[in-house]
Design a protein around this motif. Structure first.
Motif, mmCIF file in Angstrom:
data_model
loop_
_atom_site.group_PDB
_atom_site.id
_atom_site.type_symbol
_atom_site.label_atom_id
_atom_site.label_comp_id
_atom_site.label_asym_id
_atom_site.label_seq_id
_atom_site.Cartn_x
_atom_site.Cartn_y
_atom_site.Cartn_z
ATOM 1 N N MET A 46 4.575 87.306 -50.274
ATOM 2 C CA MET A 46 5.803 86.631 -49.837
ATOM 3 C C MET A 46 5.827 86.485 -48.319
ATOM 4 S SD MET A 46 8.158 89.976 -50.634
ATOM 5 C CE MET A 46 9.746 89.324 -50.197
ATOM 6 N N SER A 47 6.573 85.485 -47.831
ATOM 7 C CA SER A 47 6.743 85.375 -46.383
ATOM 8 C C SER A 47 7.786 86.398 -45.953
ATOM 9 C CB SER A 47 7.152 83.956 -45.998
ATOM 10 O OG SER A 47 8.376 83.628 -46.597
ATOM 11 N N HIS B 255 12.655 86.044 -33.865
ATOM 12 C CA HIS B 255 12.733 84.700 -33.263
ATOM 13 C C HIS B 255 12.929 83.612 -34.325
ATOM 14 C CE1 HIS B 255 11.285 86.683 -29.618
ATOM 15 N NE2 HIS B 255 10.412 87.275 -30.412
ATOM 16 N N LYS B 256 13.585 83.957 -35.424
ATOM 17 C CA LYS B 256 13.868 83.038 -36.544
ATOM 18 C C LYS B 256 12.589 82.477 -37.176
ATOM 19 C CE LYS B 256 18.282 81.395 -34.745
ATOM 20 N NZ LYS B 256 18.499 80.437 -33.678
ATOM 21 N N GLN B 257 11.509 83.217 -37.087
ATOM 22 C CA GLN B 257 10.238 82.749 -37.652
ATOM 23 C C GLN B 257 9.762 83.727 -38.717
ATOM 24 O OE1 GLN B 257 9.286 79.766 -36.906
ATOM 25 N NE2 GLN B 257 10.909 79.620 -35.358
ATOM 26 N N THR B 258 8.733 83.307 -39.465
ATOM 27 C CA THR B 258 8.226 84.160 -40.543
ATOM 28 C C THR B 258 6.707 84.248 -40.499
ATOM 29 O OG1 THR B 258 8.176 82.221 -41.996
ATOM 30 C CG2 THR B 258 10.099 83.656 -42.194
ATOM 31 N N ILE C 155 -2.046 75.489 -35.202
ATOM 32 C CA ILE C 155 -0.750 75.223 -34.563
ATOM 33 C C ILE C 155 0.277 76.169 -35.178
ATOM 34 C CG2 ILE C 155 1.024 73.479 -34.044
ATOM 35 C CD1 ILE C 155 -1.845 72.827 -32.945
ATOM 36 N N GLY C 156 0.914 76.984 -34.350
ATOM 37 C CA GLY C 156 1.932 77.927 -34.828
ATOM 38 C C GLY C 156 1.345 79.281 -35.161
ATOM 39 N N ALA C 157 0.885 79.983 -34.117
ATOM 40 C CA ALA C 157 0.200 81.270 -34.330
ATOM 41 C C ALA C 157 1.144 82.340 -34.874
ATOM 42 C CB ALA C 157 -0.424 81.760 -33.027
ATOM 43 N N GLY C 158 2.451 82.230 -34.553
ATOM 44 C CA GLY C 158 3.410 83.249 -35.011
ATOM 45 C C GLY C 158 2.934 84.636 -34.605
ATOM 46 N N CYS C 159 2.824 85.534 -35.581
ATOM 47 C CA CYS C 159 2.395 86.904 -35.285
ATOM 48 C C CYS C 159 0.863 87.044 -35.317
ATOM 49 C CB CYS C 159 3.033 87.865 -36.280
ATOM 50 S SG CYS C 159 2.563 87.474 -37.975
ATOM 51 N N VAL D 55 8.434 76.524 -42.152
ATOM 52 C CA VAL D 55 9.416 76.317 -41.080
ATOM 53 C C VAL D 55 9.027 75.009 -40.369
ATOM 54 C CG1 VAL D 55 9.947 78.763 -40.714
ATOM 55 C CG2 VAL D 55 8.093 77.711 -39.389
ATOM 56 N N PRO D 56 9.998 74.327 -39.746
ATOM 57 C CA PRO D 56 9.665 73.046 -39.115
ATOM 58 C C PRO D 56 8.823 73.190 -37.841
ATOM 59 C CG PRO D 56 11.972 73.582 -38.754
ATOM 60 C CD PRO D 56 11.432 74.636 -39.661
ATOM 61 N N MET D 57 7.979 72.202 -37.613
ATOM 62 C CA MET D 57 7.243 72.133 -36.362
ATOM 63 C C MET D 57 8.150 71.429 -35.364
ATOM 64 S SD MET D 57 3.374 70.824 -36.020
ATOM 65 C CE MET D 57 2.679 70.224 -34.514
ATOM 66 N N LEU D 58 8.582 72.188 -34.350
ATOM 67 C CA LEU D 58 9.571 71.666 -33.402
ATOM 68 C C LEU D 58 8.871 71.126 -32.157
ATOM 69 C CD1 LEU D 58 12.089 74.660 -33.662
ATOM 70 C CD2 LEU D 58 12.206 72.458 -34.864
#
Ligand code: SAH
Length: 215
Positions: A48-49, A54-57, A88-92, A208-211
């Motif tokens: 699961m995510s 920072h409102k990310q998962t 794109i979007g390395a997150g953790c 999550v959206p790519m902003l």
């Protein structure tokens, strides 16, 4: 034991349809709890995510495996089938870690500065060194004129970003969720010539959206 938990998770992934052993092997090598706050330790090996602040998962392991599998599906069956890959979007940093096992070097972009630092710390902790993480907007691509053997987006764009398509080597593939928060599909784009791209819709997903821009 952590090893047992990872093995169990990898078994679940294989039961759900991940069949590329190179991907399953890479997932086996990455302890997911190292990318999470202690509070989520108990769920770290559930498919699961989970929140990373920072409102990310952190992405669901199945989706990490699926995207990696799509990225390397047409490559030679060797240990590290890809050279340089852009994320794109390395997150953790979890997907970055998985990619680090199947390519020579991962380049990742993250638009939240604090998460860039978290990802770098997590990867270093696991002795992973074949990566570079930049704070920036993924829509812009990797700023230096550079081409990649694969590109993976961990956030959903309304359309496949043009600049990313231009950074594909001929024969290379981009894997990107496309759509809005109601209707999203995983898409692969293969560059077949300088101007030619082959697009394929794979399956429904929820990212999550790519902003645009940076935080
Ligand atoms: N790869 C991560 C997933 C993180 S979620 C994992 O393995 O779990 C998606 C990430 O994309 C978030 O951290 C978010 O900040 C980032 N993101 C969203 N839009 C972006 C953009 N335009 N450029 C770079 N990163 C972006």
């Amino acid at each position: 034991m952590i090893t047992n938990k990872i093995e169990k998770l990898v078994k679940v992934l294989s039961e759900k349809g991940i069949s590329d052993v190179r991907v399953l092997q890479a997932m086996l090598e990455i302890p997911r709890h190292e990318f999470l706050d202690g509070v989520f330790d108990a769920q770290a090996y559930e498919d699961m995510s989970l929140p990373i602040g920072h409102k990310q998962t952190i992405s669901q392991p199945f989706i990490v495996a699926r995207m990696t599998e799509l990225l390397i599906s047409e490559t030679a069956f060797v240990d590290r089938p890809l050279g340089e890959v852009l994320e794109i979007g390395a997150g953790c940093g979890y997907q970055t870690a998985v990619l680090s096992k199947i390519c020579r070097k991962v380049f990742a972009i993250e638009r939240i500065e604090q998460l860039c630092a978290v990802a770098k710390k997590n990867l270093k902790k696991l002795n992973i060194n074949n990566f570079e993480i930049k704070y920036g907007d993924g829509y812009e691509g990797w700023k230096i004129e550079k081409k990649f053997d694969g590109i993976l987006c961990a956030a959903a764009a309304p359309l496949v970003p043009k600049k990313l398509k231009q950074q594909l080597n001929i024969g290379a593939k981009l894997v990107c969720p496309v759509g809005d928060q109601e209707n999203q599909k995983l898409m692969t784009v293969k560059r077949i010539s300088k101007e030619g791209f082959e697009e394929e819709l794979v399956e429904n997903v929820l990212f999550v959206p790519m902003l645009e821009g940076v935080d």
